[in-house]
Scaffold this motif. Structure first.
Motif, PDB file in Angstrom:
ATOM      1  N   PHE A  26      -8.653  -1.342  24.530  1.00 46.10           N
ATOM      2  CA  PHE A  26      -9.793  -0.724  23.838  1.00 46.10           C
ATOM      3  C   PHE A  26      -9.514   0.725  23.436  1.00 46.10           C
ATOM      4  O   PHE A  26      -9.720   1.134  22.302  1.00 46.10           O
ATOM      5  CB  PHE A  26     -11.039  -0.767  24.722  1.00 46.10           C
ATOM      6  N   ARG A  27      -9.042   1.513  24.377  1.00 43.15           N
ATOM      7  CA  ARG A  27      -8.797   2.931  24.126  1.00 43.15           C
ATOM      8  C   ARG A  27      -7.625   3.148  23.166  1.00 43.15           C
ATOM      9  O   ARG A  27      -7.560   4.168  22.489  1.00 43.15           O
ATOM     10  CB  ARG A  27      -8.476   3.594  25.460  1.00 43.15           C
ATOM     11  N   MET A  46     -11.595   3.647  34.734  1.00 44.37           N
ATOM     12  CA  MET A  46     -12.552   3.165  35.735  1.00 44.37           C
ATOM     13  C   MET A  46     -12.603   1.646  35.737  1.00 44.37           C
ATOM     14  O   MET A  46     -12.746   1.018  34.692  1.00 44.37           O
ATOM     15  CB  MET A  46     -13.944   3.731  35.406  1.00 44.37           C
ATOM     16  N   LYS A  98     -20.139   7.031  39.743  1.00 44.75           N
ATOM     17  CA  LYS A  98     -20.816   7.207  38.456  1.00 44.75           C
ATOM     18  C   LYS A  98     -21.267   8.643  38.268  1.00 44.75           C
ATOM     19  O   LYS A  98     -21.334   9.135  37.141  1.00 44.75           O
ATOM     20  CB  LYS A  98     -22.008   6.255  38.358  1.00 44.75           C
ATOM     21  N   ALA A 149     -17.469  -5.404  33.921  1.00 42.68           N
ATOM     22  CA  ALA A 149     -18.015  -4.764  32.715  1.00 42.68           C
ATOM     23  C   ALA A 149     -17.111  -4.951  31.505  1.00 42.68           C
ATOM     24  O   ALA A 149     -16.904  -4.034  30.703  1.00 42.68           O
ATOM     25  CB  ALA A 149     -18.299  -3.273  32.948  1.00 42.68           C
ATOM     26  N   LEU A 150     -16.558  -6.158  31.339  1.00 45.77           N
ATOM     27  CA  LEU A 150     -15.730  -6.430  30.158  1.00 45.77           C
ATOM     28  C   LEU A 150     -16.629  -6.632  28.942  1.00 45.77           C
ATOM     29  O   LEU A 150     -17.751  -7.108  29.073  1.00 45.77           O
ATOM     30  CB  LEU A 150     -14.884  -7.686  30.400  1.00 45.77           C
ATOM     31  N   PHE A 151     -16.122  -6.267  27.761  1.00 40.77           N
ATOM     32  CA  PHE A 151     -16.895  -6.465  26.539  1.00 40.77           C
ATOM     33  C   PHE A 151     -16.770  -7.928  26.138  1.00 40.77           C
ATOM     34  O   PHE A 151     -15.699  -8.388  25.752  1.00 40.77           O
ATOM     35  CB  PHE A 151     -16.362  -5.566  25.426  1.00 40.77           C
ATOM     36  N   ASP A 152     -17.881  -8.666  26.208  1.00 37.49           N
ATOM     37  CA  ASP A 152     -17.741 -10.106  25.983  1.00 37.49           C
ATOM     38  C   ASP A 152     -17.655 -10.471  24.517  1.00 37.49           C
ATOM     39  O   ASP A 152     -17.456 -11.621  24.179  1.00 37.49           O
ATOM     40  CB  ASP A 152     -18.830 -10.907  26.711  1.00 37.49           C
ATOM     41  N   SER A 153     -17.788  -9.472  23.624  1.00 43.39           N
ATOM     42  CA  SER A 153     -17.680  -9.791  22.200  1.00 43.39           C
ATOM     43  C   SER A 153     -16.238  -9.746  21.710  1.00 43.39           C
ATOM     44  O   SER A 153     -15.979 -10.035  20.551  1.00 43.39           O
ATOM     45  CB  SER A 153     -18.528  -8.805  21.389  1.00 43.39           C
ATOM     46  N   MET A 154     -15.301  -9.352  22.569  1.00 43.71           N
ATOM     47  CA  MET A 154     -13.909  -9.284  22.097  1.00 43.71           C
ATOM     48  C   MET A 154     -12.956  -9.935  23.085  1.00 43.71           C
ATOM     49  O   MET A 154     -13.248 -10.008  24.275  1.00 43.71           O
ATOM     50  CB  MET A 154     -13.518  -7.833  21.808  1.00 43.71           C
ATOM     51  N   LEU A 171     -22.086   9.363  34.411  1.00 44.52           N
ATOM     52  CA  LEU A 171     -22.923   8.236  33.979  1.00 44.52           C
ATOM     53  C   LEU A 171     -24.286   8.311  34.660  1.00 44.52           C
ATOM     54  O   LEU A 171     -25.271   7.768  34.168  1.00 44.52           O
ATOM     55  CB  LEU A 171     -22.253   6.905  34.341  1.00 44.52           C
ATOM     56  N   ARG A 191      -7.562  -2.854  32.096  1.00 38.54           N
ATOM     57  CA  ARG A 191      -8.181  -1.944  31.135  1.00 38.54           C
ATOM     58  C   ARG A 191      -8.235  -0.520  31.690  1.00 38.54           C
ATOM     59  O   ARG A 191      -8.009   0.455  30.964  1.00 38.54           O
ATOM     60  CB  ARG A 191      -9.594  -2.422  30.784  1.00 38.54           C
ATOM     61  N   PHE A 241     -15.012  -1.148  36.926  1.00 38.19           N
ATOM     62  CA  PHE A 241     -16.381  -1.318  37.405  1.00 38.19           C
ATOM     63  C   PHE A 241     -16.459  -2.469  38.393  1.00 38.19           C
ATOM     64  O   PHE A 241     -15.679  -3.428  38.313  1.00 38.19           O
ATOM     65  CB  PHE A 241     -17.329  -1.568  36.234  1.00 38.19           C
TER      66      PHE A 241
END
Ligand SMILES: Nc1ncnc2c1ncn2[C@@H]1O[C@H](COP(=O)(O)OP(=O)(O)OP(=O)(O)O)[C@@H](O)[C@H]1O
Ligand SMILES: [Mg+2]
Lengths: 261, 248
Positions: free
Chosen positions: B98-99, B79, B45, B85-90, B50, B149, B81
């Protein structure tokens, strides 16, 4: 150090902590606002937030306004009866709802619903490293998460307030005509004749300010959430409490600004 | 080249990194090993900016990681994690792509989706996983989506934080091969954290052992079984007896 200074030192420390927090919130608000105008923009996120914050808050705000308008009519009628002024019900209901209760109660209801949801969502993202992941994917969390929410709340709340105003006045109308014996046509005529455009506009401006504050508090506390589930819980509580207090305080300041000149 | 020099980091009173110095050459696969809680994740990090180190310098190709143009800098990295650390809203595919769906590397949705499905296949996931949400996946599946990802935009430098924890031995083998392949075929630089010694042997060119906030030992992967260092010996053999205390 003498025991006398203990409480004083404590007072000093908490004053400094408070000032520090105010400073941090101000900086956060400033940078969020500056990001509203700079690309990249995330229109899809904004639409999603308009739906969540604006559209889905309609029932809550509408019901609040309806019952408040009704209760207000009963109170003003009873109060007015003490000096034979029952006839002012339509005027006072209208001005009370449009200038004060519509925006303030709407803002508070949205604070409970939206500030909590935003803080919980962003706080969870923070503790599960989703915010870090966003950064490593070259996406600024302030831009991607905070700006759409703040913008959506600032746009939605005036609209919610406008709808709430209409429903609140209607609540007063319904109670007055059905329970208090007012003439329907005369009630509406009195309301319309009495209200000035500025009465309504000032309430809508208040709504926009409250919307900004609600989303700002949600985002700020979510972003600064502590670790673990407990941290998220505390962030949520802090968001709702601080949003509510800021709404009430800024309402006073805005009223002072708008109506005492 | 990634170069960390004399990096210190404390969280409150807890000193985690105390003078960490490490170099990873371009196109090299470096594996960081070390006891739980020694600061391996914190180290990655720090490189990504970060976490801000209290002291010391970190550069990538001679450029400080605190550069002004963060977006361009981070575009070179991928990276994974430790927690996914997946985005749970999608849904999964939007996580992977994503990128590719926004910013400088944006491309048409259909194309991004195709790339996402291809990357999912490479980490051993069926295309029908693409439409699910992260909360509907098992822990190991989430980890693999995180891996997909990390590699989706074909970054030059990839960090893997425990890529094989929580996976079955066969899947671990698949992931080890994948990491090896990314380094040899795509020429990427990889830094992997792992506790799994078979993974170390499969993917490392170079091994660095973190202990007590500094690099205790580093050297070519081939030497981990012959090196004299008692700390490394204890770690590689997994013995409770030795200089590393079992209670930390
Ligand atoms: N954000 C933070 N705030 C406070 N302490 C932290 C934070 N991040 C890490 N730490 C502390 O730093 C230490 C090192 O953490 P780190 O996650 O780097 O360990 P690790 O070497 O990756 O361990 P593991 O192998 O178990 O993943 C831990 O003791 C942890 O408590
Ligand atoms: Mg770790």
């Amino acid at each position: 150090m003498s025991p006398l200074f203990g409480p004083l030192a404590g007072l000093g420390r908490s004053t400094l902590a408070l000032l520090g927090a105010v400073g941090r919130v101000a900086i956060y608000a400033g940078s969020a606002t500056s990001h509203i105008l700079r690309p990249p923009f995330y229109p899809r996120e904004l639409l999603r937030q308009l739906l969540h914050i604006g559209w889905l808050s309609l029932p809550v705000v509408g019901l609040t306004a309806f019952f408040t308008g009704g209760a207000l009519a009963l109170q003003i009628y009873a109060g007015g009866a003490r000096f034979n002024a029952e006839a002012v019900v339509p005027q006072i209901v209208a001005i009370g709802i449009v200038r004060e209760l519509g925006p303030v109660l709407g803002g508070l209801m949205v604070a409970g619903r939206v500030a909590a949801a935003i803080a919980a969502e962003i706080g969870t993202m923070k503790v599960t490293e989703q915010i870090d992941a966003l950064v490593t994917l070259s996406t600024n969390p302030l831009k991607y998460l905070a700006v759409p929410r703040i913008l959506a709340a600032t746009i939605s709340l005036p609209i919610l307030v406008a709808v709430g105003d209409a429903i609140g006045v209607f609540g007063g109308y319904l109670v007055s005509t059905s329970r208090l014996g007012f003439n329907a046509a005369a009630y509406l005529q009195n309301t319309v004749d009495f209200l000035q455009p500025w009465d309504v506009t000032s309430g809508l401006i208040k709504g926009a300010v409250f919307g900004f504050l609600v989303a700002l508090m949600g985002c700020y506390h979510g972003m600064n959430s502590g670790r673990g589930a407990q941290g998220v819980g505390r962030a949520t509580t802090n968001a709702v409490v601080s949003a509510s207090i800021l709404i009430l305080a800024s309402n006073y300041l805005l009223t002072e600004l708008f109506f005492t000149a | 080249m990634i170069a960390l020099s004399d990096v210190h980091k404390a969280f409150g009173a807890k000193q985690v990194l105390r003078g960490l110095t490490l170099q990873v050459a371009k196109g090299e696969s470096c594996v960081i090993i070390g006891g739980s809680g020694t600061g391996k994740s914190v180290c990655l990090k720090c490189i990504l900016g970060l976490v801000t180190p209290d002291r010391g310098t970190i550069t990538v190709d001679g450029q400080s990681v605190t550069t002004r143009d963060r977006d361009a800098f981070l575009a070179r990295f991928g990276m994974l994690f430790q927690g996914g650390a997946l985005f749970d809203s999608m849904p999964v595919w939007q996580n992977v792509a994503f990128r590719l769906l926004r910013g400088a590397q944006k491309r048409p949705k259909a194309e991004a989706r195709e790339i996402a499905i291809e990357k999912l296949r490479r980490v051993g996931l069926m295309p029908d996983v693409a439409e699910l949400y992260p909360s509907e996946l098992s822990g190991g599946m989430q980890k693999r989506v995180g891996l997909a990802r990390a590699i989706a935009a074909e970054p030059e430098i990839i960090f893997f934080d425990e890529p094989t924890t929580g996976l079955d031995p066969i899947m671990s083998g698949v992931i080890n091969d994948l990491i090896r392949e990314i380094v040899t075929e795509m020429g990427a630089t990889a830094v992997t954290i792992t506790h799994d010694m078979s993974s170390v042997r499969a993917i490392a060119d170079k091994v660095a052992m973190l202990h007590d906030g500094t690099i205790r030992w580093h050297g070519p992967a081939a030497e981990i079984d012959t090196a004299e260092d008692p700390y490394l010996r204890q770690f590689v053999t997994g013995s409770a007896e030795g200089p590393i205390e079992a209670v930390r």
